[in-house]
Scaffold this motif. Structure first.
Motif, mmCIF file in Angstrom:
data_model
loop_
_atom_site.group_PDB
_atom_site.id
_atom_site.type_symbol
_atom_site.label_atom_id
_atom_site.label_comp_id
_atom_site.label_asym_id
_atom_site.label_seq_id
_atom_site.Cartn_x
_atom_site.Cartn_y
_atom_site.Cartn_z
ATOM 1 N N UNK A 466 0.817 -1.206 0.000
ATOM 2 C CA UNK A 466 0.000 0.000 0.000
ATOM 3 C C UNK A 466 0.851 1.257 0.000
ATOM 4 N N UNK A 467 2.160 1.076 -0.206
ATOM 5 C CA UNK A 467 3.004 2.247 -0.401
ATOM 6 C C UNK A 467 2.760 2.860 -1.765
ATOM 7 N N UNK A 468 2.600 1.990 -2.772
ATOM 8 C CA UNK A 468 2.341 2.429 -4.144
ATOM 9 C C UNK A 468 0.908 2.140 -4.546
ATOM 10 N N UNK A 469 0.197 1.371 -3.716
ATOM 11 C CA UNK A 469 -1.178 0.958 -3.995
ATOM 12 C C UNK A 469 -1.315 0.486 -5.436
ATOM 13 N N UNK A 470 -0.593 -0.544 -5.742
ATOM 14 C CA UNK A 470 -0.395 -0.952 -7.124
ATOM 15 C C UNK A 470 -1.398 -2.014 -7.546
ATOM 16 N N UNK A 471 -2.348 -1.638 -8.379
ATOM 17 C CA UNK A 471 -3.288 -2.607 -8.918
ATOM 18 C C UNK A 471 -2.542 -3.623 -9.779
ATOM 19 N N UNK A 472 -2.917 -4.889 -9.650
ATOM 20 C CA UNK A 472 -2.275 -5.942 -10.406
ATOM 21 C C UNK A 472 -1.096 -6.586 -9.703
ATOM 22 N N UNK A 473 -0.804 -6.159 -8.481
ATOM 23 C CA UNK A 473 0.320 -6.719 -7.718
ATOM 24 C C UNK A 473 -0.005 -8.094 -7.134
ATOM 25 N N UNK A 474 -1.266 -8.326 -6.809
ATOM 26 C CA UNK A 474 -1.631 -9.393 -5.883
ATOM 27 C C UNK A 474 -1.301 -10.807 -6.370
ATOM 28 N N UNK A 475 -1.696 -11.142 -7.603
ATOM 29 C CA UNK A 475 -1.497 -12.504 -8.097
ATOM 30 C C UNK A 475 -0.010 -12.799 -8.248
ATOM 31 N N UNK A 476 0.721 -11.871 -8.869
ATOM 32 C CA UNK A 476 2.165 -12.047 -9.030
ATOM 33 C C UNK A 476 2.854 -12.139 -7.680
ATOM 34 N N UNK A 477 2.426 -11.304 -6.728
ATOM 35 C CA UNK A 477 3.027 -11.310 -5.396
ATOM 36 C C UNK A 477 2.786 -12.629 -4.686
ATOM 37 N N UNK A 478 1.611 -13.205 -4.895
ATOM 38 C CA UNK A 478 1.310 -14.485 -4.265
ATOM 39 C C UNK A 478 2.302 -15.552 -4.708
ATOM 40 N N UNK A 479 2.703 -15.497 -5.976
ATOM 41 C CA UNK A 479 3.729 -16.415 -6.473
ATOM 42 C C UNK A 479 5.070 -16.130 -5.804
ATOM 43 N N UNK A 480 5.441 -14.852 -5.668
ATOM 44 C CA UNK A 480 6.687 -14.502 -4.995
ATOM 45 C C UNK A 480 6.722 -15.004 -3.569
ATOM 46 N N UNK A 481 5.584 -14.899 -2.881
ATOM 47 C CA UNK A 481 5.481 -15.395 -1.507
ATOM 48 C C UNK A 481 5.680 -16.908 -1.468
ATOM 49 N N UNK A 482 5.068 -17.590 -2.415
ATOM 50 C CA UNK A 482 5.192 -19.055 -2.451
ATOM 51 C C UNK A 482 6.631 -19.475 -2.718
#
Length: 641
Positions: A466-482
């Motif tokens: 929420x620093x950049x409130x970047x739409x479209x981050x979530x799905x890609x980020x979920x992969x990074x977390x995994x």
């Protein structure tokens, strides 16, 4: 230098060899710093860097991405989840491929997340110019698309001769491994230079350990902080992202317990301490809980632990009264520490708090707060109410001010085939999934909901951009977390608008058998911004997903995911949601749960939280004029720093 002391490599081969030899030492633990490379190969990088990675990647893991911005977001999330102790590099073709990195680089820059960006570039020799995908600028032949990455890079360089790689990499890694300066590092690779050979010194490829030392507070800083704490009656500790990256959770709890000081959280700091800790009152500011905002309103001292004080945290500078509330800022960044005319402590958060705990002058100190339990109980009751909001209740009212008429809401309910409220769905997920699962979200109405009502039960299980409130981050980020934590479930909570923006790395997750869980909250629109329009006097305009004849769209996101090969579910009730979560847990492949929810059923503001936006000073709409007048009243109470 003799030939025995050198090795002849192309620039790209030398780059890969160097990346394999970079290690980081944090608190005595030495680990490889570069995990791997995400790439989309094309004109400019396939023959140089592609050849080098194919023939000798070393320990680097190499993944194919499907959108440059998406794979960079995956790399950013990975580094965040690793607390900035390990990174991915990303590479793309010259021109539009590399230009797609700009938005993600802005994300990494704002959030101080290390990522190595390796964009292909046009020819250093300029002889074939203009090549495919090259822009031509009349003012300078040296300008390429990659110059757009300069403002969003902490370090930027272009390798025009093979030997320049050495100084560029050393400077770049100093930035990447320095907690004070870390962020995106961009090293542009002209395709001719990328393939040119040079006799590199073998010493350049020896194991290099980057030692990260925890910056200690000075005696003056500690004594000054002790004085302010002793003078205060009601101090509040604000937990920012710097506290999480410092791994300061235990120190925060010990500090809070000893001095009876409540904790409130920023979006990045949340889950550094779990919600079950008695003094944790949850999210602060515009998206905060009633409990957190009440103690902030009463505070006479704010102790910022690694926060950069965004407008959402400070309620656009109306939430902290400098005539009553003094500020201590603990931060590695001098720029951040000096905000709000604070006492700056330029030091590590964890070690500073531990030093203050040991200060003899504070042995008998405790705050005068006597209502923390009451405030938290009141908030928990409100959360329980939100968990059971029911469209079918005769007295049901949407949560958001300026809500739709009953007829309009009924139209959405009928079109989407749902009576499910967003708050009840979010809380049901929070209570049902494994406590060690990691939730990621980023933009729209969901960040407000989870900041208030998502209660992390395990440390560092809340991942919010929420620093950049970047739409479209979530799905890609979920992969990074995994990728960072393969043994835990990763859940992307994403609005339909944000899902449509970017979800390409769902394919990457399926391709490499990295299971992620995507939960799409479909209310058919950009309803966060629709809320902003309506509550400031405007009419709904280009924020609802409707056809040209004004019919609400009903998109089957489950079918989209199924087409990619994911296991997918349609959800319209809590019962269906819980059943889908249970079945998704059994799957070995990625899943998507398409949850239809009603608009205007997200959480609302609590306390005196206020967000400053650009209300028009003149309008033909009387409601807009009234909103402008209301803004002026708030500005009369805003503090100028």
């Amino acid at each position: 230098m003799t030939k025995s002391e050198t090795v002849r490599l192309t620039t790209a081969q030398a780059l890969v060899k160097f990346l394999n030899k970079q290690y980081i030492d944090i608190d005595g633990q030495v680990t490889p710093f570069v995990e791997g490379v995400f790439g989309i190969f094309g004109h400019g990088n396939v023959l140089g860097l592609g050849e080098a990675l194919y023939n000798d990647a070393g320990h680097l893991k190499v993944y194919q991405g499907h959108n440059e911005q998406g794979m960079a977001n995956t790399a950013i999330a990975f580094a965040r989840e690793k607390l900035r102790r390990k990174i991915f590099a990303v590479t793309a073709s010259a021109g539009p491929g590399s230009a797609n990195f700009v938005t993600a680089a802005g994300n990494a820059y704002v959030n101080n997340i290390p990522i190595l960006i390796l964009p292909a570039d046009t020819f250093a020799s300029r002889q074939p110019d203009p090549v495919l995908q090259q822009i031509e600028v009349e003012s300078s032949a040296a300008t390429t698309t990659n110059d757009a990455l300069k403002p969003v890079s902490k370090y930027w360089d272009r390798i025009q001769r093979p030997e320049q790689l050495m100084t560029a990499l050393l400077k770049g890694f100093e930035v990447l491994t320095n907690p004070e300066t870390t962020g995106p590092v961009t090293i542009c690779l002209p395709q001719d230079t990328e393939a040119e050979a040079y006799d590199y010194p073998k010493s350049f490829f020896e194991k290099r350990i980057h030692v990260v030392k925890r910056q200690q507070p000075s005696e003056y800083e500690l004594k000054s902080a002790v004085k302010l704490i002793k003078q205060s009656q009601k101090p509040v500790l604000l937990v920012g992202g710097g506290a999480k990256f410092s791994d300061a959770g235990h120190a925060l709890k010990e500090f809070s317990e000893k001095f009876k000081i409540p904790l409130v959280e920023t979006a990045t700091g949340k889950s550094t301490v779990t919600y079950d800790f008695v003094n944790n009152l949850g999210g602060a500011g515009v998206l905060g809980t009633s409990a957190a905002n009440k103690v902030l309103a009463e505070s006479d001292l704010l102790i910022g632990a690694g926060s950069r004080y965004t407008d959402f945290t400070t309620s656009s500078k109306t939430g902290i009264d400098p005539s009553r509330t003094k500020v201590i800022n603990i931060n590695l960044s001098r720029m951040q520490a000096l905000k709000f005319e604070a006492l700056p402590i330029i030091a590590d958060v964890r070690d500073t708090l531990q030093a203050l705990i040991k200060e003899p002058e504070l042995d008998n100190y405790q705050s005068k707060f006597d209502n923390l339990e009451k405030y938290k109980s009141e908030w928990n009751q409100e959360r329980e109410r939100l968990a059971h909001t029911n469209y079918d209740d005769p007295d049901f009212q949407p949560e958001i001010a300026g809500h739709y008429s009953k007829e309009k809401l009924a139209n959405y309910a009928n079109t989407l085939g749902t009576h499910l409220t967003q708050t009840s769905a979010v809380i049901a997920i929070n209570e049902h999934i494994d406590p060690n699962s990691i939730m990621v979200s980023a933009a729209g109405t969901l960040p407000g909901d989870v900041h208030r009502i998502w209660n992390p039960k395990a440390k560092n299980t809340y991942h919010m951009e929420y620093g950049y409130s970047m739409m479209g981050y979530e799905v890609a980020a979920s992969l990074g977390i995994k990728l960072a934590k393969p043994d835990v479930e990763s859940f992307a909570l994403v609005g339909d608008g944000s899902f449509l923006m970017l979800h390409s790395e769902l394919v990457t997750a399926l391709q490499y058998h990295k299971k992620i869980n995507v939960i799409v909250f479909d209310n058919s629109g950009f309803h966060s911004i629709n809320n902003l329009q309506i509550t400031h006097g405007d009419e709904s305009f280009l924020t609802e997903f409707t056809t040209s004849d004004n019919k609400v769209l009903n998109i089957d996101y489950a079918k989209v995911a199924a087409g990619y090969g994911a296991k997918s579910y349609h959800v319209h009730t809590i019962e269906e949601l819980l059943a889908a979560l249970d079945d998704a847990k059994k799957q070995s492949s990625s899943t998507l749960i398409d949850v239809k929810v009603l608009p205007k059923t997200m959480t609302h503001d609590y306390g005196n939280a206020w967000w400053r936006v650009g209300d028009p000073e003149v309008s033909v709409n009387k409601k807009v004029n009234q909103s402008f007048a209301d803004t002026q009243k708030h500005l009369d109470h805003a503090f100028k720093y």
